[in-house]
Each structure stands twice: as C-alpha cells, then as structure tokens.
Write a protein that holds these residues in place. Structure first.
Motif, PDB file in Angstrom:
ATOM      1  N   PRO A 432      -9.826 -25.595   0.945  1.00 30.37           N
ATOM      2  CA  PRO A 432      -9.183 -24.985  -0.283  1.00 30.37           C
ATOM      3  C   PRO A 432      -8.444 -23.872   0.271  1.00 30.37           C
ATOM      4  CG  PRO A 432     -11.526 -24.736  -0.399  1.00 30.37           C
ATOM      5  CD  PRO A 432     -11.419 -25.667   1.002  1.00 30.37           C
ATOM      6  N   GLN A 433      -7.509 -23.633  -0.399  1.00 32.91           N
ATOM      7  CA  GLN A 433      -6.607 -22.391  -0.150  1.00 32.91           C
ATOM      8  C   GLN A 433      -7.150 -21.463  -1.241  1.00 32.91           C
ATOM      9  OE1 GLN A 433      -2.387 -22.847  -0.730  1.00 32.91           O
ATOM     10  NE2 GLN A 433      -2.058 -24.410   0.903  1.00 32.91           N
ATOM     11  N   ASP A 434      -7.271 -20.004  -0.607  1.00 35.47           N
ATOM     12  CA  ASP A 434      -7.649 -18.845  -1.408  1.00 35.47           C
ATOM     13  C   ASP A 434      -6.579 -18.230  -1.841  1.00 35.47           C
ATOM     14  OD1 ASP A 434      -8.917 -16.687  -2.482  1.00 35.47           O
ATOM     15  OD2 ASP A 434      -9.834 -16.072  -0.520  1.00 35.47           O
ATOM     16  N   VAL A 435      -6.350 -18.123  -3.550  1.00 36.76           N
ATOM     17  CA  VAL A 435      -5.154 -17.748  -3.902  1.00 36.76           C
ATOM     18  C   VAL A 435      -4.923 -16.171  -3.916  1.00 36.76           C
ATOM     19  CG1 VAL A 435      -4.155 -17.205  -6.213  1.00 36.76           C
ATOM     20  CG2 VAL A 435      -5.355 -19.495  -5.855  1.00 36.76           C
ATOM     21  N   GLU A 436      -6.351 -15.635  -3.740  1.00 38.84           N
ATOM     22  CA  GLU A 436      -6.226 -14.109  -3.536  1.00 38.84           C
ATOM     23  C   GLU A 436      -6.234 -13.647  -2.006  1.00 38.84           C
ATOM     24  OE1 GLU A 436      -9.931 -12.748  -5.431  1.00 38.84           O
ATOM     25  OE2 GLU A 436      -9.338 -13.359  -7.342  1.00 38.84           O
ATOM     26  N   ASN A 437      -5.987 -14.468  -0.955  1.00 37.23           N
ATOM     27  CA  ASN A 437      -5.850 -14.278   0.278  1.00 37.23           C
ATOM     28  C   ASN A 437      -4.591 -13.647   0.537  1.00 37.23           C
ATOM     29  OD1 ASN A 437      -5.982 -14.090   3.083  1.00 37.23           O
ATOM     30  ND2 ASN A 437      -6.536 -15.944   3.596  1.00 37.23           N
ATOM     31  N   LEU A 438      -4.381 -12.274   1.075  1.00 43.69           N
ATOM     32  CA  LEU A 438      -3.099 -11.774   1.389  1.00 43.69           C
ATOM     33  C   LEU A 438      -2.822 -11.679   2.890  1.00 43.69           C
ATOM     34  CD1 LEU A 438      -3.377  -8.732  -1.238  1.00 43.69           C
ATOM     35  CD2 LEU A 438      -2.296 -11.041  -1.532  1.00 43.69           C
ATOM     36  N   ASP A 439      -3.539 -12.687   3.582  1.00 42.91           N
ATOM     37  CA  ASP A 439      -3.142 -12.820   4.980  1.00 42.91           C
ATOM     38  C   ASP A 439      -1.746 -13.144   5.143  1.00 42.91           C
ATOM     39  OD1 ASP A 439      -2.866 -15.090   7.441  1.00 42.91           O
ATOM     40  OD2 ASP A 439      -4.635 -13.480   7.957  1.00 42.91           O
ATOM     41  N   PRO A 440      -1.025 -12.742   6.254  1.00 45.08           N
ATOM     42  CA  PRO A 440       0.203 -12.732   6.356  1.00 45.08           C
ATOM     43  C   PRO A 440       0.687 -14.357   6.453  1.00 45.08           C
ATOM     44  CG  PRO A 440      -0.602 -10.992   8.028  1.00 45.08           C
ATOM     45  CD  PRO A 440      -1.699 -11.448   7.224  1.00 45.08           C
ATOM     46  N   LYS A 441       0.075 -15.066   7.107  1.00 43.87           N
ATOM     47  CA  LYS A 441       0.271 -16.439   7.107  1.00 43.87           C
ATOM     48  C   LYS A 441       0.249 -17.196   5.647  1.00 43.87           C
ATOM     49  CE  LYS A 441      -1.279 -17.255  11.908  1.00 43.87           C
ATOM     50  NZ  LYS A 441      -2.128 -18.102  12.796  1.00 43.87           N
ATOM     51  N   MET A 442      -0.812 -16.657   4.890  1.00 43.82           N
ATOM     52  CA  MET A 442      -0.905 -17.273   3.547  1.00 43.82           C
ATOM     53  C   MET A 442       0.380 -16.747   2.809  1.00 43.82           C
ATOM     54  SD  MET A 442      -3.303 -19.262   3.151  1.00 43.82           S
ATOM     55  CE  MET A 442      -2.904 -19.560   1.432  1.00 43.82           C
TER      56      MET A 442
END
Length: 1119
Positions: A432-442
């Motif tokens: 599942p995708q993490d909405v709060e993830n600020l990774d450059p790829k995300m």
C-alpha cells in the motif's frame, strides 16, 4: 478521373513514366510508349504490352502525383486516358489548390488537406454518377466460363473475377483471373496457346504485393515452390484484399478450425460473396483498431468533423458504427480517436439542421458534437434505436429508470452466494502507498498522477476518453502505480467486456471449482513458479487468486485451456488489477491482442516472430549483413513475445512495457525488440556464436532498471535470477522505450497487421511441411521401407491436401474435419471417412481393371480401420498401400485372405445364391471329378447356412478371433483363422474380379478354377478319412430286434414321412463344416505361375500417383 489517394513506390517506376509537368506539390507524368517520342526501346516495350492487353486492364497512360519538397513519399491522386482529360485536372489543381497550400506550415498539413480535398471530389462525383459494379448478366456469363474451363465440382462458388496478365516466365499472358471459395484460377487463350492455372488456397505459401523493373505493381503468389505473378489489374488493391480474405478463410477452416468456429460470418463456404469478404475485412480492421469484441461488425461509416474541446477545433475523420459501439477516428494525422459504448449514450440531439450536425450525450455530463454529417438524420435515428432512446425529451427519466434497474440487478448479484473472489489488486494489499511518504520517487509518482488527472480533465476519463498523441506520450513516460489497472482495462477494451457480462466471472469460478482436467493439473504445477520471489505469490491470497483466474479461463475456453506463460502474464495482471479485471484482461490478450499465441502450436507467436524478422531486415541492415540467418533472433525472442518481456526484465521495468502493449498492441513489443537489438548492435556484430549473443542479451536485460519505480527492494528484481550488473551500465526502461518510439514509432499498426496475414500463410505451411517430414520419417521406420521418401511425400499430399481437404471444401459437416484432433500424433491427426477413402483408394489400387471397386474398398476400409471408429488415418492408409504395392506374394495374398474374414467381410444372406452360382461355374470350368455331386452338396451347405443361421454364430466367433489377433505383436500365417465355405467362395469371386480385364485373364481364370477344384478334392478326401467307419455300427447283435422294429416302422411310413427323413439326412450332411487354412490356399496358389506372376508384377507407383493427382478432382466433379 480523381483517384483515392494511395502511396506509390517510385523506385523503379521512373523507367516506365516520363514527367510532363511538375511544380512544388504535384507531378504530371506520361507512360512511356504514349504520345510524342514513344520513349525508345523501353517505350516500345511498354506500349506493346499495354496495346495487346484487354481494355479493362490497361494502365491509364497519364497520371498526377502529389508530393511535398521534404518528403520522398508520392501519392497518386488522378489518372486520365487522354492528355486533354489529365490537363483539365492539372489546371483545376493550379487554380483551386496551389494558393491554399501556401498557408500551411508543415508538410503533413499539406498532404492531409490535399487528401481530404480529393476524397471530397470523389464523393461529389459519386452523387451524380452511381455505377452498378455487380452486373448479374456478366457475372452469370463469367460463371459459365469458369465451369467450362476448369471443370470444378458444381458446388464450387465463384466469388469474383478480374481481367489481368499472368507472367509465365518472362512472357505475359493476358486472360482472366477467377477467385472462388477454394481455388485461384487463371485462363488465357491467345494465338492457339492455352494457359490454365488452378491453385487451391490451402496450397499458398506467400501472397503479397510486389513491384519490379518491368511491373510497377503486381500480386505475387507462391505455391508448390513456384512463383506466380499477376499484373495489369485495374483494381489491384481490391483484388488483393479478396485474395487475402479467401486465403485466410481457407487456412482457418482447414488448418485452424478452432479459431474458424469463432467466425460465424464465414461459416458456410457456399454463401461466401465478394461483398461479404470485403465487409469482413473492414470489420476485422475496425475491431483491431478500436479493440472491440469479436461479435462487433462494422455497419455504417460516415465522414464528419468532430469538435475537439481540448484543441478548440474540428477534426476531420470517420464515424464507425457497430451493433454496440459508436467510434470516431481522425484522418488528419492527429491520431485522435474515441470509443463510445451505446450503453453510455443518454441522448442524441439535433441542434441545427443547417449545419448537418448532431450531438451525442454520454454519462458523466459529456457531449460529442459531430458536424457536416451527410446523412445526419438517419444516423441520429440509428443511434437512438440501438440505444433504446426515444426522440422525445422524456428520455432522461427513462434512462434513470434503466440505471435504477441496473443498480437493483447489481445489488441482487452481491447478495447471491459466490466463491470468495478478491476485490483488490494484490499490489494494494502487499504494497500500500504511504501518503505521507516524501521520498523523491514517491514525489515523482505523485507528479505522474497529477499529469494524468489533468489529462482526464481535458480529454475525459473512462470509456469515452479521447485517445491522442498526448496520451501516448504519457504512456511512454510511465503509468502511475495507482492508475495502472484502470488504464490497462481501458486501453485493452476489457472494460467493455466486463461491463457487458456482469456476474460472468463469479459464475465461471463457481462452475470450474473442483474440476479436474489436464489443464487444472498443469495450472497446479505452475502456480508456485509464477513470480515466486514476489511477496504476493508467497501467500495463499495471491496463489488462490491466480488459481481461480487460470482455472476459470481454461473452463471458458477449453480450446486453449492453459498454456505455459499464461501464469506469468496473469500474475502480473493480478498485481495491478482486481481479480475479475485480471480475468477480462487475460481474455483480451489471449483472444484479441495476441491471437493464436496460447495454443498447441503457438502459431500467433511464430507469425509475429516472422514479422519481427522482416522489420530487422528493413531497419537493422548492419545486423543482417553480419548475421544472415535471422532464425537465431526468432528463438531468442520467443519469450519476449509470449510473456511481453516479463520473463526477461525485472518486474518494475516489465510493467512499463505492458503499459505500452495495452495501448499500442504488438507494435510496442516489436519496436522495443528492435531497440534492444539496436542498443546491443556492436556487441552482437562482434560475437562469434549464438551462445555469446544470448549471453550479451541476458546481461543487457539484467542491467535494465526503473529509476522512477516506487516499489520497495523486496518487490524489485523479483523476476530476474541474475543481479550481476557490474559488466553492464544501467539502462533506464523509460529511456529505452522512448528511444524505441523515436526510432521505430513510424511503424504503422496497419502494416503490422498486413505483415501478420502475409507471414501467417508461410508459418502454417512451414508447420505443415514439418509435420509431413515427421510423418514420412516415422513411416519409413514402421513400414517395410520399399516406398521411397518421394513416394511417401506425394502420397501424403494426395491424402491430406487433396483428399482430406477435398472432403471439407464444400461442407461444414464433413466427418474428417469434425474429427480432426491436433493433439493426436502426426500420423493420426487427419482422418478420412469411408466415402473419401473409397474415392482415393479407387484411384490408387494396383488392380486397374477390378470390377468390384466399391465393394473391395469397403472391405479394405473395415480391415485397416483398427479401432473401428469409421475413420482411417494416414498410417493405416499407407500400411495397406505398402502391402498391396511392394509386399511379397505371401503378404498380398494374406491381405486378400483377411479381407474375407470378419470384421472386413460380413456376408449377407442375399449373397448366398450368388456365391453358389459362382461355384457352379468354377467347378464346371475346373472339370473336376464328381462335379455334379459337389454342386449338389454346395447347394445343401448354402441352404443350411441360410436355414440354421450359422452365419451369425460364426461372425461372433471370428470377431473374437480377430480381436485376439490384432492384440498380438507379430502375426504369422498360422495365426490366421480358417476360412469357411461361404468365405472361400467369396474369396474366389474376388480373385475373378481382380483378374477381370487383365491381358492374361483367361489363363488366370483357369488357374483359379484349378486351385478351387484341387482344394475341394483335398477337403473331400480329408473329410472321408475323418468319417466314422461302418464296422463298429454293425457289431451290435443285442440291438438287432430293435433295429428290425425300427426298419419295419420306417417301411410302413407315409411318403411325407419319407421325404422328411431324406431332408434330415441331407441336413446332417450339410452341417458337417469344412474350411481351409491359409497355408492350404497359399500352397495351392503357389503352384499356379500365372497367379504368382500377376501378384509379383511391379507397379509404377510414381505414374499411379501422377494419374491420381489429375483424376482426383475430376472424380469429385463427376460424382
């Protein structure tokens, strides 16, 4: 006259044409041999050719071509018979078109405008000059000539005919080309020289349009290793389409009946028409372009303009209407098209009759405005009727009611008990995708999603979305993980399949649950081999979903069932689509996008590999120069096509390839394959062997990455076993795909489909030729080896391509076609029923003058039909002919002997008197002693068979003996059962009929009579020796009184009782069975030199096969 713009090849054409006038955009040319000058030797040749040809097939001597300064492509737009006519067209172009063209900035716009204008002129001419092409009277006359010249069976249906030239060597023969359901025929008669050509469609290896120095354009046909060229056709493209359709129709019906059964429009060979073939070709192209179900047929086509809201202008194109879809495709090069399911239409409005426009309103508060529709009123009514919309404004209420009904049905389906079906894509469950993830790829992933959302707001979302160049650009850059399943469903057309079949998948799962077949066993074996390193398929959730989808599809389509590589493809589909969506995506791939890929012979994949080889020759000449044998690339690329690169690329990179595939079809795979080879060009050229080339490609695929993939390391590289990338620089999949589109994006889908059809003939014929080679080699091992490979090859062609297919040409219920099973061994696949066998056997039997061919054929058929299913295969047929042609005298006689034993021969009661009559003649001719007594006894024996019903008892006994016999590994002459009196009489009769008409007939008859008399005398002597002697009966003194009383009673009986007594005595005599063994018959016949020399006489097999080939079709005609 104005011509529909068509691209032409000028590489060799300049030698046949002279330029009269030209400017920046147009060229006026004259054909050499016309007008002033004549053109020297070339002009003399061209002029002579055009003069002697029929008027209907002449090439127009003048033409006008359109071109642009920065392009090498020329388009023919007009032709003329006289110079005055062509000058009028030229002047019109100068006055009306030249000034307008100066305002366009690009060459593409110039060409699009010219093509549109010419089409408009043709349409205007069509209003005032409607020519009826199909003249019934002329067609009837042509059909009579067709029947007279080619002597084909009356069931053969003529489809169409054309005047053309057939090139026999370097000399053209002007005549007529006839295209029928099963044959391509040509006839020419000029100055006493007759040329006649008959080729069945199933014999074609190549069918293509070509050009050379002498002929600007012709149709090339390859059959039986011979090249045939047809030129000077007035409607060459039309002719080629009809020929292509007929060849494809024949291939499907005879070689690939599984796919043919899905073609209801062509189910009856006696109903094929030219118009039907043209309509079928257009429907195929329509379905392929718009990714529509097989059931859809193109019904109407209307030229119109469509208002494109995102570009704020009207684009020219065509409205294509089928049973359930309204589609539009642009013609101005903007690559814009839209698909509107009729179920989505809520209203059709007519804003203004003066603009000839109509507006189609679809769900989601969207509307499409079509203008300049010639017959807009009828089109609007057609759409309303197909959507169930009334012309009144009350429609919105009715549509709401209909939507309500659909909602209620959906609710009921939810409450219905069904097996557990996953409603989420596996990727959302396991990653599942993490909405709060600020990774450059995300963050980049979010930017992609935002770009697609902007695209949806401008071009629409869902089934009625506009497909444009911008859509393809977004696809090339990569699809966001969250939208991948939705877009796959949309681009593949699977969304329409699922919408029109609610509840279908869950019902399939329920019905297939617990079934045990070969397909389910193979599925279970491969479940844990499908992306085994991915977490989704290390759990029961993913494995169970994969099992349900594959089992449901195998249950839906048992013709395909399950094929390796389907598990790999389905596992990737399940990652990004819900379980039911994955099922419909699999349906779209297997049945539409990759036809004939997943079957026993993977014909579709082999065809696309042949297309790939053609593209390599065109686009990678350096590689071709170094590696002349391109079959290496076919073997290497097979997995690329079967798994869409999933098996060779890391999973995070492979899904980008799948994105492009669902949008552009097989064209995307071909482009990427060319880009891979181009990227590794230098390394491949420097390699020394195939193994080194395979290593280079494997290392390259291991180095491909997806730098933008948001997947975690546990998911990435799940499909690749070798992660050693040190020797290769990493290659980003997005860059590789972008390079593939930039370098090879000019490959058109229409060209790919045309190449597919062209190569399909060659691939299927190659497979059949391989089958023939395997059959011949297998027979060479199992047979006596007396028949050469050449004889076996010719016999196979006669059996399969002639007799088997001949029985299928004019009927759809042929037992031979219905019982064809490709899963069987080569020798057993193609089978003949008795009618087909009898016809072929009568042409090939070694006894040319036999007078009982039909009866003998029946006995031979019963004898060699080992499994008693009423069909014989090629192995059984060859073994019988091998014995009759090349067997020894003993083997031939044993074969004839067995023909008179059950189950081959079952003598009926009505034949008894005929046999008795024959025996009387034989005995008289043999002049044996006591012949009258023997005749009397034979009559009594025959009557006893009829009266006592012994025939039935003997039949059962012999059937048991026969069953035991065929189970033995080796049969000797001692194993053969004895032949009884009735069977022996028929055996003798058969010998008489075989000898009938032979030059030595009289001596052969005498020999048979002599052998018969000898055997009967031997049997008489043997029976007398076995009779009980009289002395034991006389030594009964104690019974003398009883005997005297008995004789007294007999003497006092009435005449009636006396007659009864005599009849009982005769019956006792007749019940004494006599029979002959095969050794006795063989020994007797060996003493007759005339009979031995007859059976040992050599037969010219080659001549027999040649005569049979000529007479085979005629025998069907005269039947």
């Amino acid at each position: 006259m104005w011509l529909k713009p068509e691209e032409i090849l000028l590489k060799n054409a300049f030698k046949l044409w002279v330029t009269e006038k030209d400017n920046e955009y147009f060229v006026l040319q004259r054909r050499r041999g016309y007008g002033e000058g004549g053109g020297g030797l070339t002009g003399l040749l061209v002029g002579t050719l055009d003069t002697v040809l029929d008027s209907t097939s002449k090439v127009a001597p003048y033409r006008i071509l359109h071109h642009t300064p920065d392009s090498q492509v020329y388009w023919s737009i007009a032709c003329g018979v006289t110079k005055e006519e062509i000058i009028q067209h030229w002047d019109w172009l100068q006055q009306n078109i030249m000034r307008t063209l100066s305002v366009f900035d690009s060459s593409e716009d110039v060409t699009s405008f010219v093509q549109g204008k010419i089409r408009g002129l043709i349409a205007e001419e069509g209003k005032t000059c409607l020519v009826q092409e199909d003249d019934p009277e002329k067609f009837r006359e042509a059909h009579l000539r067709f029947e007279k010249w080619f002597e084909l069976p009356p069931e053969e249906k003529l489809v169409t005919y054309y005047s053309c030239s057939y090139w026999k060597g370097k000399v053209p023969c002007q005549g007529w080309l006839y295209l029928s359901t099963n044959f391509l025929c040509f006839y020419s008669y000029l100055l006493g020289a007759e040329v006649k050509l008959v080729i069945s469609w199933d014999e074609l290896w190549r069918l293509e349009k070509t050009s050379n120095v002498i002929l600007t354009e012709s149709i090339h046909v390859l059959a039986h290793g011979e090249d045939h060229y047809f030129s000077m056709l007035l409607h060459l493209n039309e002719t080629f389409v009809i020929m292509e359709q007929l060849a494809d129709y024949s291939i499907k019906r005879l070689f690939d009946k599984e796919s043919f059964q899905r073609e209801p429009a062509l189910s009856d060979p006696l109903q094929i028409t030219k118009r039907g073939l043209e309509a079928n070709a257009k429907s195929e192209q329509f379905r392929t372009f718009f990714r529509l179900p097989k059931e859809e047929n193109l019904l109407e086509v209307h030229e119109s303009f469509l208002w494109v809201p995102f570009s704020h202008f009207n684009t020219l194109g065509k409205i294509c209407l089928s049973e359930n879809y309204l589609c539009f495709a642009s013609q101005d090069g903007s690559q814009c098209h839209v698909i509107i399911p009729m179920r989505e239409v809520v209203n059709v409005e007519k804003p203004d009759s003066s603009s000839r426009a109509l507006t189609v309103c679809v769900r989601g508060k969207r509307a499409l405005r079509f203008s300049e529709v010639r017959d807009y009123q009828r089109l609007a009514n057609t759409i309303r009727s197909r959507c169930g919309i009334s012309a009144s404004p009350q429609h919105s209420a009715s549509s709401e009611v209909m939507c309500c009904d659909c909602f209620i049905c959906a609710i009921l389906l939810l409450f219905k008990r069904h097996p557990a079906v996953s409603t989420e894509a596996l990727m959302t469950v396991f990653h599942p995708q993490d909405v709060e993830n600020l990774d450059p790829k995300m963050l980049k992933e979010k930017m992609k999603e935002q770009s697609w959302n902007i695209h949806f707001s401008e071009y629409g979302r869902g089934t009625s979305m506009f497909f444009t160049r911008k859509t393809r650009d977004l696809i090339v850059r990569g699809v966001p993980e969250a939208l991948r399943g939705e877009l796959w469903m949309l681009f593949s057309g699977a969304v329409n399949d699922m919408a029109t079949h609610p509840g279908y998948y869950t019902e399939l799962v329920e019905q297939s649950l617990g079934t045990s077949t070969l397909a389910t066993d193979e599925i279970e074996r491969d479940l844990h081999r499908s992306l085994p390193e991915h977490p989704a398929f290390q759990s029961d959730t993913g494995i169970s979903a994969l099992r349900r989808v594959l089992t449901a599809y195998a249950y839906r389509n048992p013709k395909i069932g399950y094929c390796q590589a389907m598990n790999i493809l389905t596992s990737v589909l399940l990652l990004y689509a819900k379980e039911e969506e994955a099922f419909w995506l699999l349906v779209a791939v297997c049945e539409r996008m990759l036809p004939d890929y997943f079957n026993r012979r993977i014909i579709g994949a082999l065809v696309d590999q042949a297309v790939f080889e053609d593209l390599i020759r065109e686009n990678l000449p350096q590689l071709v120069e170094h590696m002349t044998d391109l079959s290496f690339f076919s073997s290497v690329s097979l997995s690329w096509f079967l798994t869409l690169f999933i098996s060779v690329l890391p999973i995070e990179s492979a899904v980008n390839v799948v994105d492009c595939f669902f949008y552009d079809g097989i064209k995307a795979i071909l482009q990427l394959g060319l880009a891979v080879l181009d990227y590794n060009m230098e390394a491949l050229i420097s390699c020394h062997d195939d193994a080194e080339a395979v290593t280079i490609l494997n290392k390259f695929f291991d180095s491909v990455t997806n730098k933008d993939s948001p997947l975690p390391p546990t998911v990435q590289q799940a499909s690749v076993g070798n992660n050693d990338k040190a020797s290769h620089i990493s290659v980003d999949i997005s860059e590789l795909i972008r390079e593939a589109y930039e370098k090879y994006g000019n490959i058109r889908s229409e060209e790919v489909e045309s190449s597919r059809k062209r190569n399909k003939l060659y691939v299927i014929q190659t497979l059949e030729d391989t089958t023939k080679q395997n059959v011949v080699s297998k027979l060479r091992v199992t047979s006596t080896g007396a028949c050469s490979d050449t004889v076996l090859h010719k016999l196979y062609i006669l059996y399969l391509f002639r007799q088997h297919f001949l029985s299928c040409y004019w009927t759809m219920n042929s037992p031979a076609l219905l019982h064809h099973d490709p899963s069987l061994a080569y020798l057993e696949q193609y089978q003949l029923g008795f009618q087909q066998f009898s016809m072929l056997f009568s042409l090939l039997e070694p006894w040319a003058f036999c007078s009982i061919k039909s009866t003998l054929s029946l006995w031979v058929f019963r004898l060699i039909d080992e499994n008693q299913d009423g069909l014989i295969n090629f192995k059984e047929f060859c073994c019988a002919l091998d014995t009759l042609y090349t067997g020894s005298f003993t083997n031939k006689l044993k074969f004839l002997f067995k023909l008179h034993l059950p189950p081959a021969h079952c003598l009926g009661e009505e034949s008894v008197l005929e046999c008795v009559t024959l025996m009387c003649v034989m005995l008289v001719e043999g002049r044996g002693k006591n012949s009258v007594c023997w005749v009397k006894e034979f009559v009594m024996l025959s009557l006893s068979i009829k009266l006592t019903g012994r025939g039935k008892v003997d039949l059962q006994a012999y059937l048991k003996q026969w069953q035991n016999e065929i189970l033995k590994k080796e049969e000797t002459i001692k194993d053969l059962p004895r032949i009884n009196q009735t069977q022996f009489i028929q055996f003798s009769k058969t010998l008489y009929n075989i000898f009938h008409g032979d030059p030595e007939e009289e001596s052969l008859y005498r020999a048979v009579a002599h052998v018969t008399s000898l055997l009967l005398r031997m049997e008489e002597v043997g029976r007398r020796l076995l009779e009980p002697s009289s002395p034991p009966e006389s030594k009964k003194p104690a019974n003398t009184t009883a005997g005297e009383e008995s004789s007294t009673e007999e003497s006092s009986t009435t005449p009636e009782s006396s007659d009864t007594s005599s009849s009982h005595n005769s019956q006792d005599l007749s019940e004494t069975e006599w029979s002959f063994s095969f050794e006795q018959v063989l020994a007797s016949l060996l003493n007759e030199p005339a009979i031995v020399s007859f059976f040992e006489r050599p037969v010219d097999i080659q001549m027999k096969l040649g005569q049979a080939k000529v007479a085979q079709l005629k025998s069907k005609t005269n039947k």
